[in-house]
Design a protein around this motif. Structure first.
Motif, PDB file in Angstrom:
ATOM      1  N   PHE A  56      10.570   1.730   0.731  1.00  0.00           N
ATOM      2  CA  PHE A  56      11.628   2.731   0.683  1.00  0.00           C
ATOM      3  C   PHE A  56      12.641   2.442   2.137  1.00  0.00           C
ATOM      4  CE2 PHE A  56       8.843   5.400  -1.765  1.00  0.00           C
ATOM      5  CZ  PHE A  56       9.741   6.093  -2.388  1.00  0.00           C
ATOM      6  N   ALA A  57      13.736   2.695   2.212  1.00  0.00           N
ATOM      7  CA  ALA A  57      14.654   2.589   3.261  1.00  0.00           C
ATOM      8  C   ALA A  57      14.090   3.525   4.212  1.00  0.00           C
ATOM      9  CB  ALA A  57      15.972   3.101   2.913  1.00  0.00           C
ATOM     10  N   PRO A  58      14.123   3.027   5.718  1.00  0.00           N
ATOM     11  CA  PRO A  58      13.892   3.730   6.985  1.00  0.00           C
ATOM     12  C   PRO A  58      14.362   5.094   6.917  1.00  0.00           C
ATOM     13  CG  PRO A  58      14.157   1.576   7.420  1.00  0.00           C
ATOM     14  CD  PRO A  58      14.748   1.713   6.052  1.00  0.00           C
ATOM     15  N   ARG A  59      15.725   5.366   6.516  1.00  0.00           N
ATOM     16  CA  ARG A  59      16.428   6.767   6.593  1.00  0.00           C
ATOM     17  C   ARG A  59      15.675   7.465   5.627  1.00  0.00           C
ATOM     18  NH1 ARG A  59      22.470   7.438   3.677  1.00  0.00           N
ATOM     19  NH2 ARG A  59      22.582   9.865   3.959  1.00  0.00           N
ATOM     20  N   PHE A  60      15.292   7.127   4.169  1.00  0.00           N
ATOM     21  CA  PHE A  60      14.472   7.991   3.299  1.00  0.00           C
ATOM     22  C   PHE A  60      13.351   8.413   3.977  1.00  0.00           C
ATOM     23  CE2 PHE A  60      11.697   8.543  -0.458  1.00  0.00           C
ATOM     24  CZ  PHE A  60      12.516   9.429  -0.831  1.00  0.00           C
ATOM     25  N   VAL A  61      12.521   7.706   4.673  1.00  0.00           N
ATOM     26  CA  VAL A  61      11.191   7.822   5.317  1.00  0.00           C
ATOM     27  C   VAL A  61      11.621   8.813   6.341  1.00  0.00           C
ATOM     28  CG1 VAL A  61       9.291   6.992   6.448  1.00  0.00           C
ATOM     29  CG2 VAL A  61      10.115   5.531   4.333  1.00  0.00           C
ATOM     30  N   ALA A 102      14.971   4.504  -3.118  1.00  0.00           N
ATOM     31  CA  ALA A 102      13.485   3.997  -3.923  1.00  0.00           C
ATOM     32  C   ALA A 102      13.903   2.502  -3.814  1.00  0.00           C
ATOM     33  CB  ALA A 102      13.345   4.622  -5.220  1.00  0.00           C
ATOM     34  N   PRO A 103      12.459   2.046  -3.752  1.00  0.00           N
ATOM     35  CA  PRO A 103      12.421   0.407  -3.871  1.00  0.00           C
ATOM     36  C   PRO A 103      13.072  -0.232  -5.210  1.00  0.00           C
ATOM     37  CG  PRO A 103      10.103   1.341  -3.281  1.00  0.00           C
ATOM     38  CD  PRO A 103      11.065   2.627  -3.644  1.00  0.00           C
ATOM     39  N   GLN A 104      13.623  -1.251  -5.049  1.00  0.00           N
ATOM     40  CA  GLN A 104      14.105  -1.801  -6.200  1.00  0.00           C
ATOM     41  C   GLN A 104      13.418  -2.211  -7.153  1.00  0.00           C
ATOM     42  OE1 GLN A 104      17.162  -3.391  -6.971  1.00  0.00           O
ATOM     43  NE2 GLN A 104      18.115  -2.499  -4.951  1.00  0.00           N
ATOM     44  N   GLY A 105      13.633  -1.646  -8.556  1.00  0.00           N
ATOM     45  CA  GLY A 105      12.913  -2.014  -9.824  1.00  0.00           C
ATOM     46  C   GLY A 105      11.845  -0.718  -9.886  1.00  0.00           C
ATOM     47  N   VAL A 106      11.697   0.434  -8.797  1.00  0.00           N
ATOM     48  CA  VAL A 106      10.648   1.299  -9.148  1.00  0.00           C
ATOM     49  C   VAL A 106      11.568   2.418  -9.396  1.00  0.00           C
ATOM     50  CG1 VAL A 106       9.104   2.895  -7.850  1.00  0.00           C
ATOM     51  CG2 VAL A 106       9.380   0.265  -7.354  1.00  0.00           C
ATOM     52  N   LEU A 108       6.524   4.163  13.665  1.00  0.00           N
ATOM     53  CA  LEU A 108       5.688   4.873  12.548  1.00  0.00           C
ATOM     54  C   LEU A 108       6.484   4.655  11.217  1.00  0.00           C
ATOM     55  CD1 LEU A 108       3.333   5.789  11.329  1.00  0.00           C
ATOM     56  CD2 LEU A 108       4.032   8.051  12.254  1.00  0.00           C
ATOM     57  N   VAL A 109       7.725   5.237  11.469  1.00  0.00           N
ATOM     58  CA  VAL A 109       8.737   5.323  10.228  1.00  0.00           C
ATOM     59  C   VAL A 109       9.070   3.919   9.777  1.00  0.00           C
ATOM     60  CG1 VAL A 109      11.208   6.015   9.630  1.00  0.00           C
ATOM     61  CG2 VAL A 109       9.912   7.396  11.121  1.00  0.00           C
ATOM     62  N   ASP A 110       9.237   3.171  10.523  1.00  0.00           N
ATOM     63  CA  ASP A 110       9.677   1.586  10.189  1.00  0.00           C
ATOM     64  C   ASP A 110       8.472   0.941   9.550  1.00  0.00           C
ATOM     65  OD1 ASP A 110      12.088   1.786  11.359  1.00  0.00           O
ATOM     66  OD2 ASP A 110      11.530   0.901  13.324  1.00  0.00           O
ATOM     67  N   GLN A 111       7.342   1.143   9.998  1.00  0.00           N
ATOM     68  CA  GLN A 111       5.892   0.754   9.047  1.00  0.00           C
ATOM     69  C   GLN A 111       5.883   1.025   7.956  1.00  0.00           C
ATOM     70  OE1 GLN A 111       4.360  -1.875  10.632  1.00  0.00           O
ATOM     71  NE2 GLN A 111       3.279  -1.925   8.585  1.00  0.00           N
ATOM     72  N   ILE A 112       5.952   2.529   7.805  1.00  0.00           N
ATOM     73  CA  ILE A 112       6.018   3.295   6.471  1.00  0.00           C
ATOM     74  C   ILE A 112       6.991   2.443   5.403  1.00  0.00           C
ATOM     75  CG2 ILE A 112       6.156   5.414   5.231  1.00  0.00           C
ATOM     76  CD1 ILE A 112       5.013   6.644   7.625  1.00  0.00           C
ATOM     77  N   ALA A 113       8.184   2.393   6.133  1.00  0.00           N
ATOM     78  CA  ALA A 113       9.202   2.096   5.260  1.00  0.00           C
ATOM     79  C   ALA A 113       8.950   0.419   4.862  1.00  0.00           C
ATOM     80  CB  ALA A 113      10.707   2.090   6.063  1.00  0.00           C
ATOM     81  N   SER A 146       4.528  10.598  -7.780  1.00  0.00           N
ATOM     82  CA  SER A 146       5.880  10.806  -7.618  1.00  0.00           C
ATOM     83  C   SER A 146       6.336   9.921  -6.334  1.00  0.00           C
ATOM     84  CB  SER A 146       6.043  12.434  -7.404  1.00  0.00           C
ATOM     85  OG  SER A 146       5.616  12.714  -6.064  1.00  0.00           O
ATOM     86  N   THR A 147       7.562   9.977  -5.875  1.00  0.00           N
ATOM     87  CA  THR A 147       7.793   9.582  -4.665  1.00  0.00           C
ATOM     88  C   THR A 147       7.493  10.206  -3.542  1.00  0.00           C
ATOM     89  OG1 THR A 147       9.877  10.521  -4.809  1.00  0.00           O
ATOM     90  CG2 THR A 147      10.179   8.411  -5.934  1.00  0.00           C
ATOM     91  N   ALA A 148       7.374  11.543  -3.536  1.00  0.00           N
ATOM     92  CA  ALA A 148       6.951  12.039  -2.371  1.00  0.00           C
ATOM     93  C   ALA A 148       5.319  11.957  -2.179  1.00  0.00           C
ATOM     94  CB  ALA A 148       6.842  13.707  -2.488  1.00  0.00           C
ATOM     95  N   ASP A 149       4.427  11.805  -3.353  1.00  0.00           N
ATOM     96  CA  ASP A 149       3.338  11.501  -2.969  1.00  0.00           C
ATOM     97  C   ASP A 149       2.765  10.066  -2.806  1.00  0.00           C
ATOM     98  OD1 ASP A 149       2.682  14.136  -3.625  1.00  0.00           O
ATOM     99  OD2 ASP A 149       2.215  13.644  -5.842  1.00  0.00           O
ATOM    100  N   PHE A 150       3.683   9.204  -3.419  1.00  0.00           N
ATOM    101  CA  PHE A 150       3.448   7.759  -3.006  1.00  0.00           C
ATOM    102  C   PHE A 150       3.806   7.509  -1.609  1.00  0.00           C
ATOM    103  CE2 PHE A 150       5.468   3.454  -2.673  1.00  0.00           C
ATOM    104  CZ  PHE A 150       4.529   2.674  -3.024  1.00  0.00           C
ATOM    105  N   LEU A 151       4.912   8.121  -1.020  1.00  0.00           N
ATOM    106  CA  LEU A 151       5.158   8.098   0.285  1.00  0.00           C
ATOM    107  C   LEU A 151       3.999   8.588   1.153  1.00  0.00           C
ATOM    108  CD1 LEU A 151       7.632   7.189   2.405  1.00  0.00           C
ATOM    109  CD2 LEU A 151       8.388   9.514   2.184  1.00  0.00           C
TER     110      LEU A 151
END
Length: 205
Positions: free
Chosen positions: A46-51, A69-73, A36-41, A81-86
């Protein structure tokens, strides 16, 4: 009512992940945790570690979030926010997985995300502090912080995240079909109880 999907919410160190994996193995259905983490990443960029570190933790921005964060974002995506996006990505992935068929999903507020489905069995695994402390030291080793502090901090972050995104109280019995104490029942018995309950639901079609 027939149940097809099992969600496992758990206190840190209670063995919830182990219980979920064994339940899935005994029932012969998919198990979603690291997958699940890998799919969200993959879908979020985002990097799996961050997720892994932030998907169940307190919402909010930090310097660390920009590092993963993703490149260019620049930390805000489509006004989020990054939290809400995730969170939005996480919801979409979990809903998609549920549509695929029977499965066990660990964590990620899946019980709330799938609340509108009638075929979900929500489980909460908790345990006594001594039991949890012994497990995390056995699994993850010692650290500068005491096991009790590590347990409290991890569960506090999960609790705040759950409250923020669901408006519910994390671990409150009324949110789950079953709340099981793994330190009293044992891992094996928790697995048996969940598997038996799932199989009984299949007979209630």
């Amino acid at each position: 009512m027939e149940k097809k999907i099992i969600t496992i919410s758990r206190e840190f160190g209670s063995g919830g992940r182990t219980i979920g994996r064994r339940v899935a193995e005994e029932l012969g259905i998919p198990f979603y945790d690291k997958e699940l983490v890998d799919q969200i990443a993959l879908e979020s960029g985002f990097a799996p570690r961050f997720v892994e570190e932030n998907g169940e933790h307190s919402p909010g921005l930090s310097r660390l979030s920009y590092a993963f964060a993703p490149q260019g974002v620049p930390g805000v995506m489509n006004g989020l926010s990054t939290a809400d996006f995730l969170w939005n990505i996480q919801c979409g992935v979990i809903l998609q997985l549920a549509e695929k068929g029977p499965c066990v999903i660990v964590g990620r507020n899946a019980d709330y995300i799938l609340k509108d489905r009638t075929d979900v069995m929500d489980i909460f695994i908790h345990a006594e502090t001594e039991f949890k402390a012994h497990r995390i030291v056995s699994l993850y080793g010692e650290s500068e912080k005491s096991p009790e502090t590590r347990l409290a901090e991890k569960d506090k972050r999960r609790r705040v995240n759950y409250q923020h995104y669901t408006g519910r109280t994390w671990g409150a019995a009324q949110n789950y079909e079953m709340c099981l104490n793994s330190s009293q029942l044992g891992i094996d018995e928790c697995v048996r109880i969940i598997v038996d309950a799932y199989k009984i639901s299949q007979e209630m079609k």
